[in-house]
Design an enzyme around this catalytic site. Structure first.
Site, PDB file in Angstrom:
ATOM      1  N   LYS A  53       0.985  -1.277  -0.216  1.00  0.00           N
ATOM      2  CA  LYS A  53       0.005  -0.140   0.176  1.00  0.00           C
ATOM      3  C   LYS A  53       0.921   1.268   0.009  1.00  0.00           C
ATOM      4  CE  LYS A  53      -3.978   2.048   2.543  1.00  0.00           C
ATOM      5  NZ  LYS A  53      -4.873   1.532   3.712  1.00  0.00           N
ATOM      6  N   SER A  83      -9.703   1.707   3.005  1.00  0.00           N
ATOM      7  CA  SER A  83      -8.816   2.384   2.081  1.00  0.00           C
ATOM      8  C   SER A  83      -7.914   1.618   1.425  1.00  0.00           C
ATOM      9  CB  SER A  83      -8.094   3.634   2.657  1.00  0.00           C
ATOM     10  OG  SER A  83      -7.376   2.889   3.653  1.00  0.00           O
ATOM     11  N   SER A 122      -9.695  -0.653   7.299  1.00  0.00           N
ATOM     12  CA  SER A 122      -9.180  -0.519   5.730  1.00  0.00           C
ATOM     13  C   SER A 122      -8.562  -1.717   5.282  1.00  0.00           C
ATOM     14  CB  SER A 122      -8.339   0.741   5.713  1.00  0.00           C
ATOM     15  OG  SER A 122      -8.842   1.758   5.580  1.00  0.00           O
TER      16      SER A 122
HETATM   17  N1  GLN Z   1     -13.124   3.932   6.283  1.00  0.00           N
HETATM   18  C1  GLN Z   1     -12.455   4.405   7.765  1.00  0.00           C
HETATM   19  C2  GLN Z   1     -12.170   5.848   7.586  1.00  0.00           C
HETATM   20  O1  GLN Z   1     -12.400   6.491   6.565  1.00  0.00           O
HETATM   21  C3  GLN Z   1     -11.494   3.580   7.971  1.00  0.00           C
HETATM   22  C4  GLN Z   1     -10.278   3.937   7.005  1.00  0.00           C
HETATM   23  C5  GLN Z   1      -9.008   3.217   7.694  1.00  0.00           C
HETATM   24  O2  GLN Z   1      -8.920   2.163   8.347  1.00  0.00           O
HETATM   25  N2  GLN Z   1      -7.895   3.704   7.118  1.00  0.00           N
HETATM   26  O3  GLN Z   1     -11.648   6.620   8.281  1.00  0.00           O
END
Ligand code: GLN
Length: 485
Positions: free
Chosen positions: A75, A150, A174
């Site tokens: 990532k 994400s 995420s």
């Molecule tokens: N969807 C969540 C957010 O937008 C979690 C994102 C994540 O785990 N990085 O913060």
């Protein structure tokens, strides 16, 4: 694409070279990227050079480790020395780190071949990878749909065989949510198990790096390689790391009868019926394997989402203050003075969702509001932790759907951030409590979209999570199904 163990056998039997395996993966990337768009950067030349080193080692008759010669994707929020690391943001479009993150260093030392950096929601804020400052990523099972987020790029790359395994990061879901939407395994480790040195920070009290794989076994191998104490990360846990791979067994290998708790609150409103049915069937499989199942209530679970959307933006507003056009990334040159340079750089470099979070966080932390919002959210966090503690006094593991729905259409939720935030309803409480959890495929809906279930363990119970997931996987066939691209 085959498993890590199979590829390893092929390498040591000299049936295939590391260069051949890497070339195959790079060819798949070339073929599928126009459809899936998992990557922000493909590092083909470096990958082939690394693969050649592995082949030379094999030719010299030296022993190689399990990850040696295995293509992996990272990532793009993990720093890779000399390789651009954007975090999905335009503000970092020219950022080339001068140092290596601990996880990528460990993977390089283990001989893994990094084939590229994957797409993500900008600064890991999002649940669909649509917030990337570069492009969206498409779900390999249906390219008109999102891969989740994400870490959507990593999940899509693993699902489409553009790599064997991948790393993601998980602040509120995420890793697990995109794993669920793309039909792969994803594990968020206990807070502190994996070093975050070199991970671009989003919300520091929640962020964790973790593995994606097409099977539990591959996921366990990758976790093994990245887990462990790191003096460079002050939140790193100094604990012994079990042999995850050795503990995998088709039957539950526990001393006493395994007790699993179904989190009652996650089976309510908003849960898609097909998701519900698949998770219920998976629970029956676990019962057939010998687990004792009971319904558990976590009454404060539902307050996780509002507490998270105070805590995460607050921490993000502090963490993202460093992007001011001075130290990293882009700078607006047409400014009359320093303040104007700061504001113009940030206005240009950050996307809408990141700006929304910075504003939310700055507001929640401002004088007079701290007690009303941030402090209160931290108290709620303690209550959620207490719910988990009392649950784990009764059961060994908890189970619930990973995501309330399967993959949604691209663009469907972009205008409705609150609806998007609901995607992480069942994953967020786990981060607030610092626990490990894993998502594993447990079925498909009528549109042939994957469904995932989440197993949650107590602190440092990764070994048990992997064991149970492995036994389930061996008893079912979901992991054998691949998207047709
Ligand atoms: N969807 C969540 C957010 O937008 C979690 C994102 C994540 O785990 N990085 O913060």
């Amino acid at each position: 694409m085959t498993s890590i163990q199979d590829l390893h056998q092929q390498l040591i039997n000299k049936e295939r070279s590391a260069v051949e395996i890497t070339t195959e993966v790079l060819n798949r990337i070339e073929k599928f990227e126009p459809k899936v768009q998992s990557f922000l950067m493909i590092t083909g030349d470096q990958a082939l050079a690394q693969a050649k080193t592995v082949d030379e080692k094999i030719a010299r008759g030296e022993n190689i480790g399990l990850l040696e010669g295995i293509p992996i994707a990272i990532k793009d929020n993990m720093c890779t020395k000399g390789i651009r690391t954007t975090c999905g943001s335009r503000i970092l479009e020219n950022f080339v780190p001068s140092y290596e993150s601990t996880v990528t260093q460990k993977l390089k030392d283990a001989g893994a071949i990094i084939v590229g950096k994957t797409n993500m929601d900008e600064f890991a804020m999002g649940s669909s990878t649509e917030n990337s400052g570069y492009h969206t990523t498409n779900n390999p099972w249906d390219i008109t749909r999102v891969p989740g987020g994400s870490s959507g790029g990593s999940a899509a790359a693993v699902a489409s065989g553009e790599c064997v395994v991948a790393l993601g990061s998980d602040t509120g879901g995420s890793i697990r949510q995109p794993a669920s939407l793309c039909g792969v395994v994803g594990l968020k480790p206990t807070y502190g198990l994996v070093s975050r040195f070199g991970l671009v920070a989003y919300a520091s009290s929640l962020d964790q790096i973790g593995p994606f794989g097409r099977s539990v076994e591959d996921t366990a191998i990758l976790l093994q390689a990245i887990a462990g104490y790191d003096p460079k990360d002050s939140t790193s846990l100094n604990v012994p790391i079990p042999n995850y791979l050795q503990s995998l067994h088709p039957n539950f290998h526990t001393r006493s009868k395994l007790k699993i708790g179904i989190i009652q609150e996650t089976f309510g409103q908003g849960l898609d019926n097909e998701v519900k049915e698949s998770v219920e069937k998976a629970i029956e499989v676990l019962q057939d394997l010998g687990a004792e199942v009971q319904v558990i209530s976590c009454p404060r679970f539902g307050y996780g989402l509002p507490a998270y959307y105070i805590i995460a933006p607050s921490e993000a507003s502090a963490n993202l203050a460093r992007y001011d056009g001075v130290k990293y990334g882009i700078r607006n040159e047409e400014s009359a003075n320093l303040l104007e340079m700061y504001t113009k750089t940030r206005a240009k470099g950050f996307g809408t969702e990141v700006k929304r979070r910075i504003m939310l966080g700055t507001y929640a932390l401002s004088a007079g509001y701290y007690d009303a919002y941030y402090l209160k959210a931290q108290k709620v966090r303690t209550l959620i932790k207490e719910d988990f503690e009392s649950a784990f006094a009764k059961v060994d593991l908890l189970i619930c759907p990973t995501s309330p729905t399967t993959a949604f259409k691209t663009g469907e939720k972009t205008e409705d951030p609150l609806n998007m935030y609901l995607s992480d309803l069942t994953t967020i409480p786990v981060n607030l409590a610092g626990l490990p959890a894993l998502s594993i495929p447990c079925g498909f809906d009528r549109q042939n979209l994957p469904i995932g279930m989440q197993l949650i363990g107590n602190v440092l119970k990764e070994e048990l999570l992997l064991q149970v997931a492995y036994a389930y996987e061996q008893a079912t066939q979901w992991h054998e199904k691949r998207p047709i691209l």
